[in-house]
Design a protein around this motif. Sequence first.
Motif, PDB file in Angstrom:
ATOM      1  N   LYS A 137     -23.157  15.978  19.804  1.00  0.00           N
ATOM      2  CA  LYS A 137     -23.241  15.346  20.950  1.00  0.00           C
ATOM      3  C   LYS A 137     -22.404  15.742  22.151  1.00  0.00           C
ATOM      4  O   LYS A 137     -22.480  15.298  23.469  1.00  0.00           O
ATOM      5  N   ASP A 138     -21.291  16.649  21.762  1.00  0.00           N
ATOM      6  CA  ASP A 138     -20.670  17.356  22.612  1.00  0.00           C
ATOM      7  C   ASP A 138     -21.152  18.466  23.437  1.00  0.00           C
ATOM      8  O   ASP A 138     -20.669  19.280  24.162  1.00  0.00           O
ATOM      9  N   LEU A 139     -22.546  18.955  23.006  1.00  0.00           N
ATOM     10  CA  LEU A 139     -22.903  20.111  23.381  1.00  0.00           C
ATOM     11  C   LEU A 139     -24.179  19.998  24.417  1.00  0.00           C
ATOM     12  O   LEU A 139     -24.747  18.856  24.286  1.00  0.00           O
ATOM     13  N   GLY A 140     -24.453  20.685  25.290  1.00  0.00           N
ATOM     14  CA  GLY A 140     -25.576  20.564  26.316  1.00  0.00           C
ATOM     15  C   GLY A 140     -26.516  21.697  26.065  1.00  0.00           C
ATOM     16  O   GLY A 140     -26.870  21.815  24.752  1.00  0.00           O
ATOM     17  N   PHE A 141     -26.997  22.156  26.893  1.00  0.00           N
ATOM     18  CA  PHE A 141     -28.403  22.985  27.013  1.00  0.00           C
ATOM     19  C   PHE A 141     -28.176  24.573  27.427  1.00  0.00           C
ATOM     20  O   PHE A 141     -29.353  25.119  27.568  1.00  0.00           O
ATOM     21  N   SER A 142     -27.037  24.945  27.609  1.00  0.00           N
ATOM     22  CA  SER A 142     -26.671  26.099  28.165  1.00  0.00           C
ATOM     23  C   SER A 142     -27.127  27.238  26.832  1.00  0.00           C
ATOM     24  O   SER A 142     -27.423  26.713  25.789  1.00  0.00           O
ATOM     25  N   GLU A 143     -27.092  28.533  27.126  1.00  0.00           N
ATOM     26  CA  GLU A 143     -27.442  29.178  26.000  1.00  0.00           C
ATOM     27  C   GLU A 143     -26.537  29.174  24.883  1.00  0.00           C
ATOM     28  O   GLU A 143     -26.691  29.285  23.744  1.00  0.00           O
ATOM     29  N   TYR A 144     -24.979  29.236  25.466  1.00  0.00           N
ATOM     30  CA  TYR A 144     -24.078  29.189  24.378  1.00  0.00           C
ATOM     31  C   TYR A 144     -24.350  27.934  23.614  1.00  0.00           C
ATOM     32  O   TYR A 144     -24.088  27.726  22.609  1.00  0.00           O
ATOM     33  N   ASP A 145     -24.557  26.842  24.152  1.00  0.00           N
ATOM     34  CA  ASP A 145     -24.412  25.566  23.674  1.00  0.00           C
ATOM     35  C   ASP A 145     -25.614  25.680  22.604  1.00  0.00           C
ATOM     36  O   ASP A 145     -25.647  24.903  21.460  1.00  0.00           O
ATOM     37  N   THR A 187     -26.929  27.876  21.015  1.00  0.00           N
ATOM     38  CA  THR A 187     -26.641  28.834  19.839  1.00  0.00           C
ATOM     39  C   THR A 187     -25.541  28.025  19.056  1.00  0.00           C
ATOM     40  O   THR A 187     -25.641  28.162  17.871  1.00  0.00           O
ATOM     41  N   GLU A 188     -24.629  27.472  19.823  1.00  0.00           N
ATOM     42  CA  GLU A 188     -23.813  26.679  18.913  1.00  0.00           C
ATOM     43  C   GLU A 188     -24.374  25.510  18.185  1.00  0.00           C
ATOM     44  O   GLU A 188     -24.124  25.199  16.946  1.00  0.00           O
ATOM     45  N   ASN A 189     -25.195  24.918  18.757  1.00  0.00           N
ATOM     46  CA  ASN A 189     -25.960  23.746  18.229  1.00  0.00           C
ATOM     47  C   ASN A 189     -26.514  24.229  16.913  1.00  0.00           C
ATOM     48  O   ASN A 189     -26.584  23.519  15.773  1.00  0.00           O
ATOM     49  N   ILE A 190     -27.177  25.237  16.807  1.00  0.00           N
ATOM     50  CA  ILE A 190     -27.994  26.085  15.770  1.00  0.00           C
ATOM     51  C   ILE A 190     -26.875  26.474  14.718  1.00  0.00           C
ATOM     52  O   ILE A 190     -27.200  26.173  13.376  1.00  0.00           O
ATOM     53  N   ARG A 191     -26.026  26.980  15.138  1.00  0.00           N
ATOM     54  CA  ARG A 191     -24.643  27.485  14.257  1.00  0.00           C
ATOM     55  C   ARG A 191     -24.497  26.482  13.285  1.00  0.00           C
ATOM     56  O   ARG A 191     -24.445  26.511  12.339  1.00  0.00           O
ATOM     57  N   ARG A 192     -24.128  25.228  14.133  1.00  0.00           N
ATOM     58  CA  ARG A 192     -23.533  24.212  13.243  1.00  0.00           C
ATOM     59  C   ARG A 192     -24.519  23.391  12.352  1.00  0.00           C
ATOM     60  O   ARG A 192     -24.277  23.165  11.334  1.00  0.00           O
ATOM     61  N   ILE A 193     -25.700  23.217  12.643  1.00  0.00           N
ATOM     62  CA  ILE A 193     -26.795  22.711  12.087  1.00  0.00           C
ATOM     63  C   ILE A 193     -26.932  23.666  10.819  1.00  0.00           C
ATOM     64  O   ILE A 193     -27.482  23.377   9.562  1.00  0.00           O
ATOM     65  N   GLY A 194     -27.083  25.154  10.903  1.00  0.00           N
ATOM     66  CA  GLY A 194     -27.238  25.837   9.914  1.00  0.00           C
ATOM     67  C   GLY A 194     -25.923  25.752   8.693  1.00  0.00           C
ATOM     68  O   GLY A 194     -26.413  25.511   7.560  1.00  0.00           O
ATOM     69  N   GLU A 195     -24.873  25.382   9.214  1.00  0.00           N
ATOM     70  CA  GLU A 195     -23.901  25.183   8.166  1.00  0.00           C
ATOM     71  C   GLU A 195     -24.035  23.872   7.372  1.00  0.00           C
ATOM     72  O   GLU A 195     -23.917  23.859   6.336  1.00  0.00           O
ATOM     73  N   VAL A 196     -24.479  22.998   8.054  1.00  0.00           N
ATOM     74  CA  VAL A 196     -24.942  21.698   7.703  1.00  0.00           C
ATOM     75  C   VAL A 196     -26.004  21.732   6.541  1.00  0.00           C
ATOM     76  O   VAL A 196     -26.058  21.223   5.494  1.00  0.00           O
ATOM     77  N   ALA A 197     -26.934  22.522   6.986  1.00  0.00           N
ATOM     78  CA  ALA A 197     -28.302  22.697   6.098  1.00  0.00           C
ATOM     79  C   ALA A 197     -27.607  23.378   4.919  1.00  0.00           C
ATOM     80  O   ALA A 197     -28.281  23.187   3.865  1.00  0.00           O
TER      81      ALA A 197
END
Length: 199
Positions: free
Chosen positions: A72-80, A82-92
Amino acid sequence: MGKSTNITWHDTTVTKQDRHAQNGHGSCVLWFTGLSGSGKSTIANAVSNELFRQGINEYVLDGDNIRHGLNKDLGFSEYDRTENIRRIGEVAKLFVDSGKVVTTAFISPFRSDRDQVRSIFSEQEFIEVFVDCPLEECERRDPKQLYAKARAGEIKDFTGIDSPYEAPEQAEITIHSNLVSVEEAVQHVLGYLQDKNII
């Protein structure tokens, strides 16, 4: 905030292979990617429901739901993004280690981000599912009215409008969601899992 350095990986007594043996099936992540409105969440949930009905340990990680909590702390910039996908990859990865077949539904527009997630999994544990649907059809559906808002300038950096979507080059599964029913898509995915002896 500095990165943690005084940390050590601890192997667990119960292994992923132990869980596979107890469950009677393997584990993997089905990574559904595609434009907003392509049907990712609908198909991912339908696959998960059928797996559950068959007694397979499963779980769904949905893009919007994750952004309500973990991200919920992430927006939709390119960095955010990328971080969104990185985090969910680790959770997955944690879910796969727990012995589950996890389905994820994320636009995940950048090929490099998806490849980075793939790299943290063992071979055949990351299954990219490209839900291929023409932009025009996604806009016609527009279930959340996001395309309309993007066209009106109310949403910036919207994938497919003013931010790119990089389609997979070698997805394990491709579903043309404008041409097949949800039920047909589910059977296609389950057939792949059976062929690979995951279920």
